[in-house]
Design an enzyme around this catalytic site. Structure first.
Site, PDB file in Angstrom:
ATOM      1  N   ASP A   1      54.353  58.987 -55.957  1.00  0.00           N
ATOM      2  CA  ASP A   1      54.192  57.661 -56.561  1.00  0.00           C
ATOM      3  C   ASP A   1      54.908  56.543 -55.794  1.00  0.00           C
ATOM      4  O   ASP A   1      56.047  56.719 -55.339  1.00  0.00           O
ATOM      5  CB  ASP A   1      54.765  57.732 -57.995  1.00  0.00           C
ATOM      6  CG  ASP A   1      54.625  56.440 -58.766  1.00  0.00           C
ATOM      7  OD1 ASP A   1      53.508  56.121 -59.175  1.00  0.00           O
ATOM      8  OD2 ASP A   1      55.655  55.742 -58.977  1.00  0.00           O
TER       9      ASP A   1
ATOM     10  N   GLU B   1      50.704  57.857 -52.602  1.00  0.00           N
ATOM     11  CA  GLU B   1      50.167  56.654 -53.231  1.00  0.00           C
ATOM     12  C   GLU B   1      50.798  55.443 -52.576  1.00  0.00           C
ATOM     13  O   GLU B   1      51.996  55.211 -52.701  1.00  0.00           O
ATOM     14  CB  GLU B   1      50.475  56.598 -54.735  1.00  0.00           C
ATOM     15  CG  GLU B   1      49.708  55.460 -55.396  1.00  0.00           C
ATOM     16  CD  GLU B   1      50.478  54.574 -56.358  1.00  0.00           C
ATOM     17  OE1 GLU B   1      49.831  53.861 -57.134  1.00  0.00           O
ATOM     18  OE2 GLU B   1      51.729  54.567 -56.341  1.00  0.00           O
TER      19      GLU B   1
HETATM   20  C1  NOJ Z   1      52.091  53.648 -59.616  1.00  0.00           C
HETATM   21  C2  NOJ Z   1      51.550  54.225 -60.866  1.00  0.00           C
HETATM   22  O1  NOJ Z   1      50.232  54.640 -60.658  1.00  0.00           O
HETATM   23  C3  NOJ Z   1      51.668  53.165 -61.933  1.00  0.00           C
HETATM   24  O2  NOJ Z   1      50.988  53.542 -63.093  1.00  0.00           O
HETATM   25  C4  NOJ Z   1      53.131  52.926 -62.174  1.00  0.00           C
HETATM   26  O3  NOJ Z   1      53.273  51.862 -63.088  1.00  0.00           O
HETATM   27  C5  NOJ Z   1      53.860  52.570 -60.894  1.00  0.00           C
HETATM   28  N1  NOJ Z   1      53.499  53.391 -59.783  1.00  0.00           N
HETATM   29  C6  NOJ Z   1      55.344  52.714 -61.068  1.00  0.00           C
HETATM   30  O4  NOJ Z   1      55.703  54.068 -61.159  1.00  0.00           O
END
Ligand code: NOJ
Ligand code: MG
Length: 603
Positions: A243, A318
């Site tokens: 993430d 991500e």
């Molecule tokens: C990316 C995640 O997909 C999102 O839902 C989240 O709010 C942020 N990262 C922070 O963790």
């Protein structure tokens, strides 16, 4: 001396003639005999799999509390098998106060009670594995909940935890009260700096106030992250989605005379001063140090796989970043490898309902052009942070977009509901729970920020709460269209998005798709063609009109296509049926959004 030939009574001329004739026959035979089929290199399990993202809170509720859970997922594994997916990635299921619905983790080693128990998780892993489905977990390294022990200990300056988070002294001048260390703005709005009374310092949070950023320059933090990674590997996780990686580091005060440097303003007139994007974010994103961390994780994952003789554990990054910074997640020029792939968000960030076929082709080729050799591509169409596909594009494009997803080379990624064409749900301001929207504090434009519409419950059937829950009240309201738009209806209908999806996931097994070459071009401004081909195997081509009007194309110029061409899959509103013949010569008329997967003879 009489020549041997003369003795045998054959003249030289005859020999030459016979030789030429025999030679030509051999040549003719060799030339027309088909070459043997190319060898199909065995692929590792993930290299052309379909990853299905589950948002656990909204997938299936097993106990009637209106919130999805792990037993719910277990009860729907048969759907995943029917759909034909190879892996599921679950958004976080760990203990969390749910400020950001699981992305604010307070205990990285345990399961959130409303989602189930560790035993439920173990059961899920076992059952999914028995069905040939891999389990990918969400790994949230950038931040922890301010409810976590890590944070509490850091506030207390407990030895070993003092520098676990990014703490900074206030700026005090003789003309002002306490001021924040820099002008940095959080992704969810407002300063990244939050004052802590007890420590008499600010801590940094790039997301919600309750999501404190770890300090990745602290070895203890790096080490703890590795412990977490290995813990879930041991529990049977097959990989992680990583993430928020661009946010792992911020500018180092050591490089700026001990201060946190302000960012230049972006000059974007449409962004308020308290919103991300008001500043350029040069000091809070894409800091080069972060890649070392990612490369280290890859080493650890590979070593773990090797030592435990398990299937490959994969890491998926991500990162919303520019193409060069994105590609660095694959690895660098020094042969260091990082994630198995960074998510390709181009269909989200570069394409929309107003894109034409040339935009599509250009965007697709951009990824394939920049991707370093020997790597695997991937295609993301939606996720829990973005409006759903039919709402971002147009509903009549759903089958064509799923076809692109499944027919482009590499890994296909599906967000739950895309297989049935689920649209954004309607969530009123009163019902809105997403911190990104609530922080705006403004009912006028909350929908611009709210991620709730993409998170409404999965629409299984036309019973109470769309079959998601026995409870008529669910954590987010069920989409208003669930009576017509649901999985059950699509399983029963003769033509449906789900049936198209199933046909596509089967099609991926064809050698032309798993191992073949690709060719993509725009035939007209609005219609594109994607051809997948591999010598001796059938060729498959997607013809897709992404425009809003009927379009006429000519396939005869596409040199890879061979007669006879037949319809293999057609989008649900197409009036063409499976096995219809499509003549290569002449014109082909496509309605708006129409997508046809054609099968042709080998090239
Ligand atoms: C990316 C995640 O997909 C999102 O839902 C989240 O709010 C942020 N990262 C922070 O963790
Ligand atoms: Mg529940």
């Amino acid at each position: 001396m009489p020549s041997l030939l003369k003795v045998l009574g054959i003249s030289f001329g005859v020999i030459v003639v016979v030789g030429v004739v025999v030679g030509s026959i051999t040549w003719a035979v060799l030339a027309t005999r088909p070459l043997p089929p190319p060898e199909l290199k065995p692929l590792d399990w993930w290299e052309n799999t379909i990853i299905y993202q589950i948002y656990p809170r909204s997938f299936k509720d097993s106990d009637g509390d209106g919130i999805g859970d792990i037993q719910g997922i277990i009860s729907k594994l048969d759907h995943l098998v029917e759909a034909g997916v190879g892996a599921i990635w679950m958004s976080p299921i760990f203990v969390s106060p749910m400020v950001d619905f699981g992305y604010d983790i307070s205990d990285f080693y345990n399961i959130q009670t409303e989602y189930g128990t560790m035993a439920d998780f173990e059961e899920l892993v076992e059952k999914a594995h028995n069905l040939g489905i891999k389990i990918i977990l969400d790994y949230v390294p950038n931040h922890a909940s301010t409810d976590s022990e890590y944070f509490k200990k850091s506030v207390d300056r407990e030895p070993g935890y003092e520098n676990y988070f990014i703490w900074a002294d206030p700026i005090i001048t003789n003309t002002s009260d306490r001021q924040v260390p820099s002008n940095w703005i959080s992704q969810f709005g407002g300063s990244v700096w939050e004052w802590n009374e007890q420590r008499q310092q600010y801590y940094l949070h790039q997301f919600a106030i309750e999501q404190a950023d770890f300090n990745f320059r602290e070895p203890a933090v790096r080490n703890e992250m590795l412990n977490i990674m290995k813990f879930w590997f041991e529990k049977g996780a097959d990989g992680y989605r990583l993430d928020a990686l661009p946010h792992l580091f911020e500018a180092n005060p050591n490089d700026h005379n001990g201060t946190y440097p302000d960012e230049p303003l972006s000059g974007d007139m449409f962004v308020r001063p308290d919103q991300a994007g008001y500043t350029t974010q040069v000091h809070v994103r894409d800091q080069i140090e972060l890649y070392d961390v990612v490369y280290e994780w890859r080493e650890v994952a590979d070593r773990w796989t090797e030592a435990n003789e398990t299937d490959t554990k994969i890491l998926l990054a991500e990162a919303y970043a520019n193409i060069s910074m994105t590609m660095l997640y694959y690895g660098d020029e020094n042969n260091r490898t990082g994630a198995h792939f960074p998510f390709n968000f181009d269909f989200i960030t570069s394409l929309s309902a107003s894109s034409n076929a040339r935009d599509f082709v250009y965007t697709i080729l951009r990824w394939l052009t920049y991707m370093p050799r020997g790597n695997v591509a991937n295609w993301v169409f939606g996720n829990h942070d973005q409006n759903r596909v039919p709402s971002r594009f147009r509903p009549n494009m759903m089958d064509g977009l799923n076809s692109l997803n499944m027919m482009l080379p590499g890994v296909a990624i599906t967000y739950q509901g895309e297989e049935i064409g689920m649209r954004d749900g309607y969530v009123s301001w009163e019902d809105t729970v997403d911190v990104a929207a609530c922080n705006q504090g403004n009912p006028d434009n909350y929908l611009e920020f709210s991620r709730d519409p993409a998170r409404t419950p999965y629409q299984w059937d036309n019973t109470t709460s769309a079959g998601f829950s026995t409870n008529a009240t669910t954590w987010l309201p069920v989409g208003l269209d669930y009576m017509e738009l649901n999985l059950q209806a699509q399983r029963e209908a003769e033509r449906s998005h789900f049936k198209v999806y199933q046909a596509l996931t089967q099609l991926r097994k064809e050698p032309a798709l798993s191992h073949g070459e690709y060719h993509i071009e725009s035939l007209t401004a609005n219609t594109l063609i994607l051809v997948r081909h591999l010598r001796t195997y059938d060729t498959y081509a997607l013809v897709f009109n992404v425009g809003q009007e009927q379009d006429v194309v000519d396939l005869s110029t596409v040199s890879l296509l061979r007669d006879p061409l037949t319809v293999y899959i057609s989008s649900i509103h197409s009036n063409r049926n499976i096995d219809d013949t499509i003549p290569l010569e002449g014109s082909l008329t496509l309605t708006a959004g129409e997508a046809l997967v054609l099968r042709g003879s080998p090239t």
